[in-house]
Design a protein around this motif. Structure first.
Motif, mmCIF file in Angstrom:
data_model
loop_
_atom_site.group_PDB
_atom_site.id
_atom_site.type_symbol
_atom_site.label_atom_id
_atom_site.label_comp_id
_atom_site.label_asym_id
_atom_site.label_seq_id
_atom_site.Cartn_x
_atom_site.Cartn_y
_atom_site.Cartn_z
ATOM 1 N N PHE A 1 7.674 7.987 5.370
ATOM 2 C CA PHE A 1 8.917 8.605 4.875
ATOM 3 C C PHE A 1 8.654 10.097 4.709
ATOM 4 O O PHE A 1 7.666 10.475 4.055
ATOM 5 N N MET A 2 9.527 10.932 5.252
ATOM 6 C CA MET A 2 9.296 12.385 5.153
ATOM 7 C C MET A 2 10.608 13.104 5.458
ATOM 8 O O MET A 2 11.517 12.530 6.064
ATOM 9 N N PRO A 3 10.743 14.384 5.019
ATOM 10 C CA PRO A 3 11.986 15.106 5.299
ATOM 11 C C PRO A 3 12.233 15.246 6.802
ATOM 12 O O PRO A 3 11.288 15.313 7.595
ATOM 13 N N HIS A 4 13.517 15.295 7.173
ATOM 14 C CA HIS A 4 13.856 15.525 8.585
ATOM 15 C C HIS A 4 13.496 16.951 8.983
ATOM 16 O O HIS A 4 12.984 17.174 10.072
ATOM 17 N N ALA A 5 13.794 17.908 8.098
ATOM 18 C CA ALA A 5 13.642 19.325 8.465
ATOM 19 C C ALA A 5 13.165 20.099 7.244
ATOM 20 O O ALA A 5 13.045 19.552 6.153
ATOM 21 N N GLY A 6 12.890 21.375 7.435
ATOM 22 C CA GLY A 6 12.461 22.222 6.318
ATOM 23 C C GLY A 6 11.025 22.653 6.517
ATOM 24 O O GLY A 6 10.596 22.929 7.635
ATOM 25 N N GLU A 7 10.262 22.653 5.408
ATOM 26 C CA GLU A 7 8.864 23.081 5.494
ATOM 27 C C GLU A 7 7.999 21.978 6.089
ATOM 28 O O GLU A 7 8.346 20.808 6.024
ATOM 29 N N TYR A 8 6.824 22.386 6.600
ATOM 30 C CA TYR A 8 5.846 21.411 7.082
ATOM 31 C C TYR A 8 5.337 20.588 5.899
ATOM 32 O O TYR A 8 5.097 21.165 4.837
ATOM 33 N N HIS B 1 0.836 -1.209 0.000
ATOM 34 C CA HIS B 1 0.000 0.000 0.000
ATOM 35 C C HIS B 1 0.869 1.255 0.000
ATOM 36 O O HIS B 1 1.900 1.290 0.679
ATOM 37 N N ILE B 2 0.440 2.242 -0.782
ATOM 38 C CA ILE B 2 1.160 3.521 -0.809
ATOM 39 C C ILE B 2 0.162 4.664 -0.683
ATOM 40 O O ILE B 2 -0.865 4.673 -1.373
ATOM 41 N N TRP B 3 0.492 5.606 0.193
ATOM 42 C CA TRP B 3 -0.252 6.860 0.298
ATOM 43 C C TRP B 3 0.702 7.949 -0.199
ATOM 44 O O TRP B 3 1.469 8.515 0.589
ATOM 45 N N PRO B 4 0.725 8.216 -1.519
ATOM 46 C CA PRO B 4 1.707 9.176 -2.053
ATOM 47 C C PRO B 4 1.244 10.610 -1.791
ATOM 48 O O PRO B 4 0.077 10.928 -1.989
ATOM 49 N N ARG B 5 2.162 11.453 -1.331
ATOM 50 C CA ARG B 5 1.752 12.835 -1.024
ATOM 51 C C ARG B 5 2.768 13.859 -1.540
ATOM 52 O O ARG B 5 2.969 14.905 -0.937
ATOM 53 N N GLY B 6 3.446 13.553 -2.608
ATOM 54 C CA GLY B 6 4.371 14.524 -3.186
ATOM 55 C C GLY B 6 5.752 14.428 -2.563
ATOM 56 O O GLY B 6 6.578 13.654 -3.016
ATOM 57 N N HIS B 7 5.995 15.185 -1.493
ATOM 58 C CA HIS B 7 7.321 15.164 -0.870
ATOM 59 C C HIS B 7 7.463 14.117 0.209
ATOM 60 O O HIS B 7 8.526 13.970 0.808
ATOM 61 N N TYR B 8 6.400 13.434 0.494
ATOM 62 C CA TYR B 8 6.443 12.452 1.581
ATOM 63 C C TYR B 8 5.402 11.384 1.270
ATOM 64 O O TYR B 8 4.605 11.526 0.330
ATOM 65 N N MET B 9 5.436 10.294 2.026
ATOM 66 C CA MET B 9 4.467 9.209 1.752
ATOM 67 C C MET B 9 4.434 8.242 2.922
ATOM 68 O O MET B 9 5.349 8.204 3.745
ATOM 69 N N CYS B 10 3.374 7.449 2.977
ATOM 70 C CA CYS B 10 3.339 6.268 3.843
ATOM 71 C C CYS B 10 3.275 5.057 2.933
ATOM 72 O O CYS B 10 2.666 5.106 1.853
ATOM 73 N N ILE B 11 3.916 3.969 3.366
ATOM 74 C CA ILE B 11 3.701 2.691 2.692
ATOM 75 C C ILE B 11 3.319 1.665 3.761
ATOM 76 O O ILE B 11 3.561 1.901 4.955
ATOM 77 N N ALA B 12 2.712 0.554 3.356
ATOM 78 C CA ALA B 12 2.396 -0.509 4.322
ATOM 79 C C ALA B 12 2.614 -1.859 3.652
ATOM 80 O O ALA B 12 2.133 -2.096 2.542
ATOM 81 N N LEU B 13 3.365 -2.721 4.341
ATOM 82 C CA LEU B 13 3.611 -4.092 3.853
ATOM 83 C C LEU B 13 2.939 -5.067 4.819
ATOM 84 O O LEU B 13 3.038 -4.894 6.041
#
Ligand SMILES: Cc1cc2nc3c(=O)[nH]c(=O)nc-3n(C[C@H](O)[C@H](O)[C@H](O)COP(=O)(O)OP(=O)(O)OC[C@H]3O[C@@H](n4cnc5c(N)ncnc54)[C@H](O)[C@@H]3O)c2cc1C
Length: 451
Positions: free
Chosen positions: A237-244, A213-225
């Motif tokens: 998966f998401m950036p450590h720092a920067g914009e919200y 499963h993938i929840w794609p959101r552009g700069h970040y996402m969730c996956i599930a196995l």
């Protein structure tokens, strides 16, 4: 006999996925093998975890498991994943198959169970396993390695050390003063956090089990196995720092709850433990590791993550590490000396490792940003159509990496040729009806030899 003087004696550092598999392959080929693992025996104390809870196993990995005779045991607990089940923020979720049918799928396996199955088979094949023994130092001139654990240091005479001790390899650090490794680590500015979807009250999977499963959101996402105990391991998966949104700005349970309400509203009810999981589970770091050399003449060689750690977005790190094990065992059979075998291994595998490292980085952008894009989906349709028109000649990128065992470097080269063909053939059109088939067929025949 003094083991270090036995020409068929090898010492493997690390009893994780690659170390345990290599021990089986070597023991089966008549090598005397000892494995030293830093952590405790997972069969006695439970699996200590570490990296991801589950992993995608593809054909390259399965081939290696077949060579070692453990494929059947592993597959008994594996969950089939037919494709990506994409959950857009707006619109209907749905399955995008990875291949043509159920003969082209990947499998979700538990890292702990897989490691235990491999350790059992290694021991059964005759390898000697030492737990709570982490490599501390290696003296390559005297052929003595020092291992530590439980406050005790022990010395071990070796002929050659094989480094399967993962991305933070101690053996690599010990080799560095003796060979110009030129180590570079490219840290990804994105990290990951694991969460869990438990079974329903009736003990079933909460969402389609046979998919990634993938929840794609552009700069970040969730996956599930999926896991065989009917849970899913979710990875954000998401950036450590920067914009919200980024991990620096989303630290507390309340912040995580608000973030999921906004960005993953359909996933939120599936993860009842979100608040606790989010605060308890660490943020993992991701990196690509590049080395100029993987070996110190006939005295040491690195493989798997110790040689070429990669980001996980093609689900190939373990698969590649397993391919390394088969390649090294084959070279050890074929070559006259350890130095020649290690050199041949490095020459064969380094270009391939670099190719999959690159494809893994590229696949992150595809997963998080493209899988719900109309242009991308049209190119996938064309890819399948061209596969039908030119079987064995036009093979989709994902199939070359996941369902075949052609060298990764060849898969990368052909994927680049194909990407241009797909982009040009779909430019300015909205469905396959607009494709100029004569023109595309001509380009395919001119640019792609049959595989
Ligand atoms: C989030 C995430 C998801 C992933 N998903 C996938 C996937 O779906 N499919 C896939 O193919 N790959 C995946 N990977 C990659 C995969 O985890 C690695 O490529 C794989 O674990 C490499 O195996 P290895 O044996 O080389 O290293 P490791 O699995 O890291 O094993 C190293 C072993 O060495 C031991 N060790 C460490 N230091 C010492 C020491 N000094 N002395 C002795 N022993 C030591 C460790 O305890 C460990 O047991 C993923 C990775 C991450 C981070």
């Amino acid at each position: 006999m003094n083991e270090a003087a036995d020409p068929k004696h090898l010492t493997v550092v690390g009893g994780g996925l690659a170390g345990a598999l290599l021990a089986i392959l070597l023991a089966q080929r008549g090598w005397s093998v000892e494995v030293f693992e830093k952590r405790g025996d997972p069969r006695m104390h439970g699996y200590a975890g570490g990296r991801s809870i589950n992993l995608a196993l593809a054909e390259r990995g399965r081939h290696a498991l077949r060579q070692a005779g453990v494929d059947e045991a592993v597959m008994a607990k594996a969950v089939m994943m037919r494709g990506r089940y994409v959950h857009p923020l707006h619109g209907e979720p749905g399955l995008q198959r990875y291949g043509r049918d159920d003969s082209e799928v990947i499998w979700s396996v538990s890292r702990g169970e897989l490691n235990i199955a491999l350790l059992d088979a290694a021991e059964a094949a005759g390898a000697r396993l030492h737990f709570d023994r982490g490599l501390l130092r290696a003296d390559f001139d005297s052929g003595l390695a020092t291992f530590g654990g439980d406050g005790i240091e022990t010395m071990h005479a070796f002929q050659a050390l094989i480094g399967a001790d993962g991305a933070g390899s101690t053996l690599r650090a010990q080799m560095a003063p003796h060979v110009a490794l030129n180590e570079r680590t490219d840290w990804l500015d994105h990290g990951y956090k694991e969460l869990e979807i438990p079974p329903t009250a009736a003990g079933d999977f909460r969402i389609e089990p046979n998919a990634l499963h993938i929840w794609p959101r552009g700069h970040y996402m969730c996956i599930a196995l999926p896991n065989d105990e009917r849970t899913f391991t979710v990875t954000l998966f998401m950036p450590h720092a920067g914009e919200y949104p980024c991990f620096d700005m989303i630290r507390t349970a309340d912040q995580a709850q608000a973030f999921f309400e906004r960005d993953f509203p359909d996933a939120l009810p599936l993860i009842p433990g979100l608040r606790a999981d989010y605060e308890t589970n660490p943020v993992g770091m991701l990196a690509t590791l590049y080395l100029d050399h993987w070996r110190l003449d006939g005295r040491a060689v690195l493989l798997g993550d110790a040689a070429h750690a990669m980001v996980p977005f093609h689900g190939q790190g373990m698969n590649c590490a397993f391919e390394d094990c088969v390649a090294l065992a084959d070279h050890l059979d074929r070559e006259g000396s350890l130095a020649e075998a290690f050199a041949a291994f490095e020459a064969q595998r380094k270009p391939d490792a670099e190719a999959i490292q690159r494809m893994a980085l590229e696949n992150y952008i595809e997963m998080r940003d493209k899988v719900d894009d109309a242009g991308f989906l049209l190119q996938r349709q064309l890819e399948l159509a061209l596969q039908e028109r030119h079987p064995g000649r036009f093979v989709p990128h994902y199939a070359m990496v996941s369902f075949m065992r052609i060298p990764y470097s060849l898969a990368l080269h052909r994927s680049e040729v194909q990407r241009v063909i797909l982009e040009e053939a779909t430019r300015g059109i909205e469905s396959l009806d607009g494709v100029d088939w004569n023109a595309v067929d001509t380009v395919v025949l001119a640019q792609l030899e049959p595989l």
